[in-house]
Design an enzyme around this catalytic site. Structure first.
Site, PDB file in Angstrom:
ATOM      1  N   ASN A 169       1.122  -1.144   0.159  1.00  0.00           N
ATOM      2  CA  ASN A 169       0.036  -0.193   0.136  1.00  0.00           C
ATOM      3  C   ASN A 169       1.034   1.285   0.046  1.00  0.00           C
ATOM      4  O   ASN A 169       1.483   1.476   0.969  1.00  0.00           O
ATOM      5  CB  ASN A 169      -0.933  -0.263   1.289  1.00  0.00           C
ATOM      6  CG  ASN A 169      -1.845   1.122   1.244  1.00  0.00           C
ATOM      7  OD1 ASN A 169      -1.882   2.043   0.528  1.00  0.00           O
ATOM      8  ND2 ASN A 169      -2.482   1.347   2.389  1.00  0.00           N
TER       9      ASN A 169
ATOM     10  N   ARG B 147      -2.767  -1.896  -3.391  1.00  0.00           N
ATOM     11  CA  ARG B 147      -3.868  -1.103  -3.202  1.00  0.00           C
ATOM     12  C   ARG B 147      -3.997  -0.020  -4.087  1.00  0.00           C
ATOM     13  O   ARG B 147      -2.848   0.803  -4.307  1.00  0.00           O
ATOM     14  CB  ARG B 147      -3.715  -0.437  -1.907  1.00  0.00           C
ATOM     15  CG  ARG B 147      -5.006   0.594  -1.567  1.00  0.00           C
ATOM     16  CD  ARG B 147      -4.881   1.255  -0.457  1.00  0.00           C
ATOM     17  NE  ARG B 147      -6.204   1.628   0.379  1.00  0.00           N
ATOM     18  CZ  ARG B 147      -6.507   2.070   1.447  1.00  0.00           C
ATOM     19  NH1 ARG B 147      -5.403   2.261   2.258  1.00  0.00           N
ATOM     20  NH2 ARG B 147      -7.558   2.798   1.565  1.00  0.00           N
TER      21      ARG B 147
ATOM     22  N   HIS C 177     -12.337   3.850   0.387  1.00  0.00           N
ATOM     23  CA  HIS C 177     -12.538   2.834   1.447  1.00  0.00           C
ATOM     24  C   HIS C 177     -13.140   1.711   1.144  1.00  0.00           C
ATOM     25  O   HIS C 177     -13.437   0.950   2.030  1.00  0.00           O
ATOM     26  CB  HIS C 177     -13.108   3.724   2.916  1.00  0.00           C
ATOM     27  CG  HIS C 177     -12.063   4.837   3.461  1.00  0.00           C
ATOM     28  ND1 HIS C 177     -12.891   6.020   3.854  1.00  0.00           N
ATOM     29  CD2 HIS C 177     -10.749   4.806   3.559  1.00  0.00           C
ATOM     30  CE1 HIS C 177     -11.872   6.739   4.384  1.00  0.00           C
ATOM     31  NE2 HIS C 177     -10.717   6.020   4.214  1.00  0.00           N
TER      32      HIS C 177
ATOM     33  N   ARG D 112      -8.305  16.777   6.544  1.00  0.00           N
ATOM     34  CA  ARG D 112      -9.142  17.304   5.265  1.00  0.00           C
ATOM     35  C   ARG D 112     -10.537  17.859   5.810  1.00  0.00           C
ATOM     36  O   ARG D 112     -10.994  17.278   6.653  1.00  0.00           O
ATOM     37  CB  ARG D 112      -9.518  15.987   4.361  1.00  0.00           C
ATOM     38  CG  ARG D 112      -8.355  15.287   3.728  1.00  0.00           C
ATOM     39  CD  ARG D 112      -8.517  14.312   2.825  1.00  0.00           C
ATOM     40  NE  ARG D 112      -7.667  13.015   3.559  1.00  0.00           N
ATOM     41  CZ  ARG D 112      -7.918  11.724   3.141  1.00  0.00           C
ATOM     42  NH1 ARG D 112      -9.002  11.357   2.382  1.00  0.00           N
ATOM     43  NH2 ARG D 112      -7.263  10.971   3.731  1.00  0.00           N
TER      44      ARG D 112
ATOM     45  N   GLU E 221      -7.728  -3.934   5.314  1.00  0.00           N
ATOM     46  CA  GLU E 221      -7.682  -3.782   4.066  1.00  0.00           C
ATOM     47  C   GLU E 221      -6.459  -4.678   3.439  1.00  0.00           C
ATOM     48  O   GLU E 221      -6.793  -5.139   2.091  1.00  0.00           O
ATOM     49  CB  GLU E 221      -7.192  -2.399   3.644  1.00  0.00           C
ATOM     50  CG  GLU E 221      -8.564  -1.315   3.840  1.00  0.00           C
ATOM     51  CD  GLU E 221      -8.104  -0.154   4.464  1.00  0.00           C
ATOM     52  OE1 GLU E 221      -7.578   0.055   5.371  1.00  0.00           O
ATOM     53  OE2 GLU E 221      -8.444   0.930   3.691  1.00  0.00           O
TER      54      GLU E 221
END
Ligand code: ADP
Length: 402
Positions: A11, A97, A185, A245, A383
């Site tokens: 990732n 990913r 996500h 963010r 993940e």
């Protein structure tokens, strides 16, 4: 001795490279985590850290400034370390990913030169992430041309969303060229949905809301195991306020900042991605744990705003689905913060949510109060495990077709 097949998951972000290695049990579909770790501080002072399956630290390394900038050198180090550590295993494939699969790539794909070209064309949709995700794929393809690689997209799980959830009220020509909501996500939502339905198969056709609350945060509406709406949209800026963010803001704010403050692309990008969210509101930190432990009123306000917005987005998804039958919390904040879960739960009391204080305080997996009309779960996401599973599946299909 014949080596066992192991699968590496990468990732790669702008300043970090996370890795995990898995082995598949021959007797079942279960995957065993062999090790995991990351290179952080890429571009500055890069630091390597690896842990075993039991989370025990196995190794550390720090690079000088020059090597810290060279992704090739850093990746070679990681691969060499994994190969010399996993002496009984052979890495047979790498799963990556990749943030954006666009509208066309609704499932994980085996990497080919054609696919890489297609993923390059999606860079304008995720300019801050996609190039970093693709860099190690290219490095590996060049150095190990026979190594199988699979790209797993964060957007793919949302490809099932209906037109209503995907479309912005913009002129059709813009929608046609891909200015629409994609959602992110997805690998986390897919993993957590699988965990929930394995545990509660009776929820398979029900309406589920999953709250992925971490550094990046979003919520997702799932029905029949598929995503039907989510709070993130065209970019990972949309929806909830996050560590740094902004989440959703009136687009008029951006026009104002451009006109009145002459802010250009880079300044706006920096403001919205790096200076806003929990950090912007608190002026203190992007880290929820730090804010919860801080005694400043600004930190408390940032936490208040976060809980308010999570509840509001959950309610929006409930409206999108026509109600909801289960609520799930996951990721760093969702899995570890009883306070945030309790406060979000209180705001959703009118929808039948009631959280059990004792179970919640202990981070139990089922935290619904006996009087709650909606089951409430805390389920850890993984993940990397999802990517490993996809990688094995894609390779299995490929061999089946050979
Ligand atoms: P990422 O999106 O980078 O994978 P994580 O899912 O690891 O992030 O989530 C990181 C967030 O989780 C941070 O804001 C961190 O403070 C928060 N977090 C972790 N543990 C706790 C805790 N015990 N209480 C509150 N927040 C926590």
């Amino acid at each position: 001795m014949t080596k066992q097949a192991a699968f590496l998951v990468l990732n790669a972000g702008s300043s970090s490279l996370k890795f995990s290695a898995f082995r598949q049990h021959s007797s079942s579909d279960e995957l065993e985590t062999l090790l995991s770790g990351q290179v952080s501080g890429i571009g500055g002072t890069a630091r390597f850290e690896a842990r075993g399956a039991d989370r025990r630290r196995l190794a550390e390394h720090v690079w000088d400034e020059q090597d810290s900038r060279c992704r090739d050198t850093l990746l070679q180090y990681v691969l060499h370390w994994i190969r010399t550590t996993l002496v009984d295993d052979e890495i047979v494939a790498v799963g990556h990913r990749v943030v954006h699969g666009g509208r066309a790539l609704g499932k994980p794909m085996r990497v080919s030169p054609c696919l890489l070209d297609e993923l390059d064309r999606l860079i304008p949709l995720a300019p801050l992430h996609q190039p970093h995700n693709l860099a190690p794929i290219r490095i590996l393809a060049k150095r190990f041309p026979d190594l199988e690689q699979v790209a797993c997209f964060d957007t793919a799980f949302h490809s099932t969303q209906p037109w209503l959830a995907r479309t912005y009220a913009l002129p059709q020509a813009l929608t046609d060229e891909g200015v629409c909501s994609y959602g992110f996500h997805g690998l986390s939502y897919e993993y957590v949905t699988g965990q929930l339905l394995a545990r509660r198969p009776d929820l398979a056709d029900k309406h589920i809301v999953i709250c992925h609350l971490g550094n990046g945060s979003s919520v997702c509406a799932v029905k029949g195991g598929q995503s039907i709406d989510t709070s993130m949209g065209f970019s990972a800026l949309d929806g909830l306020p996050m560590g740094t963010r902004s989440g959703s803001i009136d687009p008029g704010v951006i026009l104002y900042l451009m006109r009145e403050k002459q802010m250009g692309l880079e300044a706006l990008e920096d403001l919205l991605y790096k200076q806003s969210g929990l950090l912007g509101v608190s002026g203190l930190s992007n880290d929820m744990k730090v804010l919860q432990e801080a005694e400043s009123p600004q930190a408390a306000r940032a936490v208040d705003l976060f809980c308010f917005r999570v509840a509001k987005e959950v309610a929006a998804l409930a409206a999108s689905m026509g109600g909801f039958d289960a609520l799930v919390f996951t990721a760093g904040i969702g899995e570890n913060s009883p306070q945030i879960r309790a406060r979000v739960g209180e705001r959703l009391a009118w929808l039948g949510v009631k959280i059990d204080a004792g179970a919640n305080a202990g981070n139990a997996d089922d935290i619904a109060h006996a009087d709650s009309s909606v089951p409430v779960f805390v389920l850890p996401t993984n993940e990397e495990m999802m990517i490993a599973k996809h990688t094995i599946k894609v390779l299995g299909q490929m061999m089946g077709n050979a």
